[in-house]
Design a protein around this motif. Sequence first.
Motif, short mmCIF file in Angstrom:
data_model
loop_
_atom_site.label_atom_id
_atom_site.label_comp_id
_atom_site.label_asym_id
_atom_site.label_seq_id
_atom_site.Cartn_x
_atom_site.Cartn_y
_atom_site.Cartn_z
N PHE A 133 0.83 -1.20 0.00
CA PHE A 133 0.00 0.00 0.00
C PHE A 133 0.87 1.26 0.00
N ARG A 134 0.25 2.36 -0.46
CA ARG A 134 0.97 3.61 -0.56
C ARG A 134 1.52 4.08 0.79
N ARG A 135 0.70 3.99 1.84
CA ARG A 135 1.16 4.46 3.15
C ARG A 135 2.34 3.62 3.63
N GLU A 136 2.31 2.32 3.33
CA GLU A 136 3.44 1.44 3.69
C GLU A 136 4.69 1.83 2.92
N LEU A 137 4.51 2.11 1.62
CA LEU A 137 5.64 2.50 0.79
C LEU A 137 6.22 3.84 1.25
N PRO A 208 -2.29 -5.35 -3.46
CA PRO A 208 -1.72 -5.81 -2.19
C PRO A 208 -2.48 -6.94 -1.52
N ASP A 209 -3.77 -7.05 -1.71
CA ASP A 209 -4.55 -8.08 -1.05
C ASP A 209 -4.93 -9.21 -2.01
N LEU A 316 0.23 -15.62 1.03
CA LEU A 316 -0.80 -16.64 0.80
C LEU A 316 -0.64 -17.87 1.68
N GLY A 317 0.52 -18.06 2.27
CA GLY A 317 0.72 -19.22 3.13
C GLY A 317 0.72 -20.53 2.37
N LEU A 318 1.28 -20.56 1.18
CA LEU A 318 1.33 -21.79 0.38
C LEU A 318 2.28 -22.79 1.02
N PRO A 319 2.02 -24.10 0.83
CA PRO A 319 2.89 -25.10 1.46
C PRO A 319 4.30 -25.12 0.87
N GLN A 320 4.45 -24.68 -0.36
CA GLN A 320 5.77 -24.66 -0.97
C GLN A 320 6.45 -23.32 -0.71
N PRO A 321 7.77 -23.30 -0.56
CA PRO A 321 8.48 -22.04 -0.35
C PRO A 321 8.55 -21.23 -1.65
N THR A 322 9.01 -20.01 -1.53
CA THR A 322 9.17 -19.17 -2.72
C THR A 322 10.15 -19.81 -3.70
#
Length: 757
Positions: A133-137, A208-209, A316-322
């Motif tokens: 998000f913009r505020r985060e950036l 972002p979501d 997303l919490g996927l079972p595989q790593p990046t």
Amino acid sequence: MNKEVVLDPAQTKREQARLRKRQQRERDKANRLVREKKSEKVVTYPAKEKESAKAAKAIIADAWGITRAHLIDTIYLWGVRAAERLKLPQSDFFWANGPLATLRSVQAAESGETHSTPKLTAEDNLVTGEVTFRRELYALYNFVEQWRAEIIPDAIPSFGAYLAERYECKTAGTINRGNKYFGMDFHEKPHARWDDMYLRWNPDLLKPDYDREDMKRWLGSLSEDKKRLLIACRSAYKSTFSLCFLVGGILCCPDIRLLFVTETKPLSLEFLQAFVHFFEVTNPNEPSRFNRLFPEFCVAVDDSSSLKFQSPMSILGLPQPTCKTTSMESGGWAGNRSDYILVSDAISSNTVGTEDQIQKSVNNLGAITELLEVGGYLHLEGTPWRENDLYFQLLERNERADGKNLLFIIDPAWTVKESGEGKAVQDLLEEDVELLFPARLTWEVLQAKLRDDDPPYRRFRMQSLCMFLPEVEETQKLHFRRDDLTRNSTRYENLPIGGRIVATSDLAFSKSRYADLSCFTIASVVEGRMYVLEQSSGHFNDSEKAKLIVELYRKYNGLDTWLIEKYPSSENLNEAIRKEAMKYGLVVPVRWAPVDNKADAKFHRLKGIESVIGQNRIKFVFGYPGTSSAWIDDLFNELETLDETTPKRKSSTRKDDRGDSLSMCVKYFLPCEEDEESAAERTKREQEIAEIERRAQHYRAMFGTAPGQDYEAPLSVPRDEALQPNPIHSTLGRGGFTKNPSKQISFSSMPKPVRRA
């Protein structure tokens, strides 16, 4: 501090000890007060300091409107570094307004001026091309980059420029990303073409979501072509370019699942570590521009795993790593679902030796491909290892599919221009080729690689010129056709006058009917051509060999050299030849050549016969007086059986004794084609050798011959030391005849006897 007390001698030892301890406590207290006074910080603005990280993070979340824990932690970490660098206290004001606002407030308080902190504008919180998000950036820019304009010249000057550069890094291509942020040496030639074939990352489709369905749609929309193959020469940065390319994928979608596949497990671990290094903050005090531009994606050096990498921005919490790594040899790939599979240098000389090994690599790739998510991408890169290897079969499949199965590029180190067509690789000139990567793989570099390889330069042609070569090339086969052999036959009447007569022997050491033959070849060398006069072969013991050698020597008047490869018991044959020749008052000019133990030496000698036959420089003479021409048919029949054979041929199935004896003649006595000046020089050398040999024969006739004479150089090279020391020299030396055993002796050079009185 109290003055020292003078003790009464009557006081007890216990009272003295108590007094000393009290004095020490007073001194320690005074020193502590001095240290505390030196460490006091002067606070120049009305803000209460917070030492608690938890409290600081709570202020960050509230003041900047940030909810994601990872981003709060990132801002806090970089904020601590900023406070230390600017020597600012970590107060409520600091965490709520940022380093630059705090610095301005301090400067205003010191000068007596007032300073107000600008408020954040209520703009749309979404930013195109960002999953943040913009505020985060804005908070990241404030704590990581904005304040650096006060101390470094290349700091990004505004938040708008910060967002624009982040977007450019994701979309401008791998050459820009690698050179600008990672110090790579990518060039338009050849890397621009690779960049065009690779995916073009599009960060605009994710917010972002985003959820899993959003991610699938984004992945599938990148390209309709799902398979890519890059075949390029060594040292062109294939792997580095691909890893740098995939950095853009993570920046666009932190939950993308990458799988790296290499040939071996150790290589795959190194591959992953090289990739993780792009995201590491190796120097927190002097972070790279990429670290400052994408701090939320970066990790500390000791946070990376050797087996996998998880992007800290994944949601997303996927079972595989990046990112995960495996190898072609590992097996057990189930469960490694992936969105993008990079297969880099998956084969080598260790996995293409047999058809079974090649098929195994093809099968393994098929199993790995099944791990791709729907809409995912398969990316292979490597260099050829032989015809029909894994990459060759992929290209064949694509051809059968009319080019619809695979996007591919084949980039050899050079492309031959029209001026170089038809030339052998070792004969090409710099102006005959167009270099692929002239900034790195220069002509000199490639020529050095070529020289490091042995003819026919298979490694260089496959690994640098990207050729798919068969396991055995035509140049690695013998080619003897009856028509070519017959065409090089001539009658005795056509034999030129002059030249030198030479002989060679290929010896066998068994009289069994199934054993190899001993073969003797007589030839005349005239004006750069060899005329084979006779071959004699059979199963002989040493005395029979000696008789035949002397008989042939008597038959061919003027024979100046008989060459035999030296074997462990050659002294026995040498002595037998000497004794047999002495019966006729002759000395056979035998030279012993060292055995060539190089790999495939006999094959390359036989290949030499094929070459001179093609050049019409060897003739087989029939009708020589007193000689049956049956030897020609025997030789031609043997050479025909060797046609299409390779260095791996078993000598037990196809004999080569006649051919090997002839090949020795060609190797040692038939000079290479040369110009007139070189020919004249060679003739002069041969005359010098003949004179040395004439004197040597005179010596042998008088004193005998040495048990063994090593032949260490081509016969066309004059050597005064051609004769080896003879044991008789030691006897002559004792009599005063000679001081130097290597000096040639004749009766005219012997000392005259001293007449006694």
